[in-house]
Scaffold this motif. Structure first.
Motif: not given
Ligand code: ADP
Ligand code: MG
Length: 602
Positions: A37-41, A59-67, A137-142
């Protein structure tokens, strides 16, 4: 019984058996997903060897709700759409079953947010089949995946888990391997709230960042004793670091091999590496190495092992020859310069480069000295080695001043820089100075260990010792034992220890070498979990004392000043000392005047 199609839940549990063998396999799958997912950390936070908690956030690119909803379904993957993709896949996972399998056998939650989105989504299994709770939920990207109570619903598998220390060790190994080939990702590892390592993102081009990461993992000291190489040979690129021949280890603890960036074991390559060192290092010693082989994917078969831990090469012979030749060249070249590399703890700085000025022939050997515990050390190369043997062998330091004392003995001197010759009332005694001294120190150490009145000596200034992550783990897991042996060690960050005090008897010896030797004993004695049980503890204690005695004792080759000779002989003659050194070699030989007379037919 009628034939039935298995339900998904059961299939997932079966799949879990394949993918999820133990906590470390979960960590591997999750971290690989983060890398994809391209994480740097990436932060890996575990409890109790991963058995109670595995928490991986990135801290990768994360997913949308459906994914996010889809990703825990079996055969859910974003990484493959067609059969062609299967062959060109460059990411780690492509079976789309890791998350499905893991979530089937644990209390699982996943929280994720795509960059730029306002809010993220969290999914968690409710314990009821196919029932997932999904909430905003509120959360950081990733992405953050949290696994609690692994195998809670598969008791048969849970039973096979080993101690927390063993499971922790497997995870550590996996993470260290991943860290070595992903220098541009910061990886932080926490166990039971303690930071085990936090490797910073390594900057620079790939050579530079790789070097920085190897240094972070192996420790400064080990790193400064290794040479870098990068060669293109036919269809293969071989890049890495390997020990100088004078800095090999007594264990295989620092050997890392990667093929196409995956950690693997491969017999052929290992043999080729050792062949490269042949005749340049003693037989029972082991080089440190971090070696990466890159080949066209068609040239490697990764499917010989279910978890791809072993690989097979299409052209085994070529790989063997190339690796051997590259290592050989590096090692020989480094034999030339190893002496010039400044290193704080390099015990071999005195090597004279000129001894290597001619090509190294196949039977050339570095001047290694076999010591009595079976270990081999490179000897300091000095003028004496060029002297003829005879001159040094026959020297006798006579000592006429010394009368036979009231104890009825007198030292005649030292011969061959090894044996003390003593005149006694009924004959002469030869004492092996090393064996005798070793026995004396050994008995003393053992005695004080049993009485628990170990005499520490505070060092004037604490000595810092940089260690690899594996060595560090041994020290931090066994501080009490070191303490019992008379060492007061303190962890200094995650990569070094401070030596505060040492056993009095070895205060003026090479402390660093001795501590490293004891660490090595741990590697040898406690297989998997690097934590000693009572039996191996006893063995370690004994070996540690042996080791300290051996390293602390005067050596063969040390010319002893008279006072030292006297001290030693006094202890030997007066003391109640066993006739052998701790390794079982005799200490002395007496030739009675009767025997001598008989020989001369008097
Ligand atoms: P695979 O990795 O083989 O595709 P997994 O079960 O490991 O299968 O993951 C399923 C899918 O979930 C991945 O294809 C990916 O799209 C998504 N995914 C998993 N972990 C992450 C993550 N850390 N960040 C972003 N997406 C992820
Ligand atoms: Mg995956």
């Amino acid at each position: 019984m009628p034939v039935k199609i298995l339900d998904d839940n059961l299939i997932n549990k079966i799949a879990a058996g394949e993918v999820v063998e133990r906590p470390s396999s979960v960590v591997k799958e999750l971290v690989e997903n983060s890398i994809d997912a391209g994480a740097k950390f990436i932060i890996v936070d575990i409890k109790n060897g991963g058995m109670d908690l595995i928490d991986v956030s990135d801290d990768g690119f994360g997913m949308e709700r459906e994914d996010a909803r889809m990703c825990v379904q079996r055969h859910a993957t974003s990484k493959i759409e067609s059969i062609e993709d299967l062959y060109s896949i460059s990411s780690f996972g492509f079976r789309g079953e890791a998350l499905a399998a893991i979530s089937a056998v644990s209390q699982f939650s996943l929280q994720t947010k795509k960059k730029g989105e306002m809010s993220g989504v969290m999914i968690l299994n409710t314990g009821i089949k196919d029932n997932w709770e999904i909430k905003e939920t509120g959360c950081p990207s990733g992405t953050k995946v949290r696994i609690e109570s692994l195998f809670y619903n598969v008791p048969a598998r849970k039973k096979f888990l080993k101690s927390s220390a063993t499971e922790f060790n497997h995870i550590l190994n996996i993470l260290v391997n991943i860290a070595l080939v992903n220098p541009s990702i910061r990886i932080k590892f926490i166990h039971n709230g303690k930071i085990i390592f936090d490797y910073p993102l390594a900057e620079g081009d790939s050579e530079k960042s790789f070097g920085q990461r190897v240094k972070a993992v192996l420790g400064n000291d080990n790193f400064s004793n290794m040479a870098y190489f990068c060669k293109e040979a036919g269809e293969m690129i071989i890049e890495g670091y390997a020990s100088y021949p004078a800095n090999v280890k007594m264990n295989r603890g620092q050997q890392y091999l990667f093929v196409n960036n995956r950690p693997v074991y491969n017999n052929i390559v290992h043999r080729a590496i050792y062949n490269g060192y042949r005749n340049l290092i003693p037989k029972d010693m082991h080089p440190m190495f971090v070696i990466k082989l890159d080949l066209e994917p068609e040239m490697v078969d990764v499917n010989v092992h279910p978890r791809k831990m072993e690989v097979k090469f299409l052209r085994q012979q070529d790989v063997f020859k190339t690796v051997e030749a590259v290592i050989r060249e590096i090692v020989q070249n480094q034999a030339n310069v190893s002496s010039q590399i400044p290193s704080e703890n390099n015990n071999y700085q005195e090597f004279k480069p000129r001894q290597f000025n001619h090509p190294v022939s196949s039977n050339f050997r570095l001047p290694f000295k076999k010591s009595c515990d079976g270990s081999v050390r490179a000897m300091k190369f000095n003028q004496e080695m060029l002297g003829s043997e005879k001159t040094q062998a026959k020297e006798i330091y006579s000592n006429d001043k010394q009368e036979i004392n009231d104890k009825n003995w007198k030292i005649l001197g030292q011969i061959n820089k090894l044996y003390l010759v003593i005149d006694t009332a009924d004959g002469i005694v030869l004492i092996d100075q090393h064996a005798a001294h070793e026995r004396i120190i050994y008995d003393k150490l053992k005695d004080s260990l049993e009485k628990e009145d170990y005499k520490h000596q505070q060092l004037l200034a604490p000595v810092k010792l940089e260690l690899s992550v594996n060595e560090m783990k041994i020290v931090s897991g066994n501080l009490e034992i070191f303490n019992n042996l008379g060492f007061e060690l303190e962890e200094f960050g995650t990569t070094a220890i401070m030596i505060q005090s040492v056993p009095t008897d070895i205060a003026n010896k090479n402390i660093i070498e001795i501590i490293k030797g004891i660490i090595n004993d741990f590697f040898d004695c406690c297989k998997d979990d690097l934590k000693a049980d009572e039996k191996s503890l006893e063995a370690i204690r004994n070996r540690a004392i042996c080791y300290m005695a051996c390293r602390g004792a005067v050596k063969a080759g040390d010319s002893l000043p008279y006072e030292e000779q006297e001290k030693l002989v006094m202890q030997f003659m007066d003391g109640d000392i066993k006739p052998t050194c701790p390794h079982g070699r005799p200490i002395s030989k007496k030739l009675t005047f009767d025997e001598i007379a008989k020989y001369f037919k008097r």
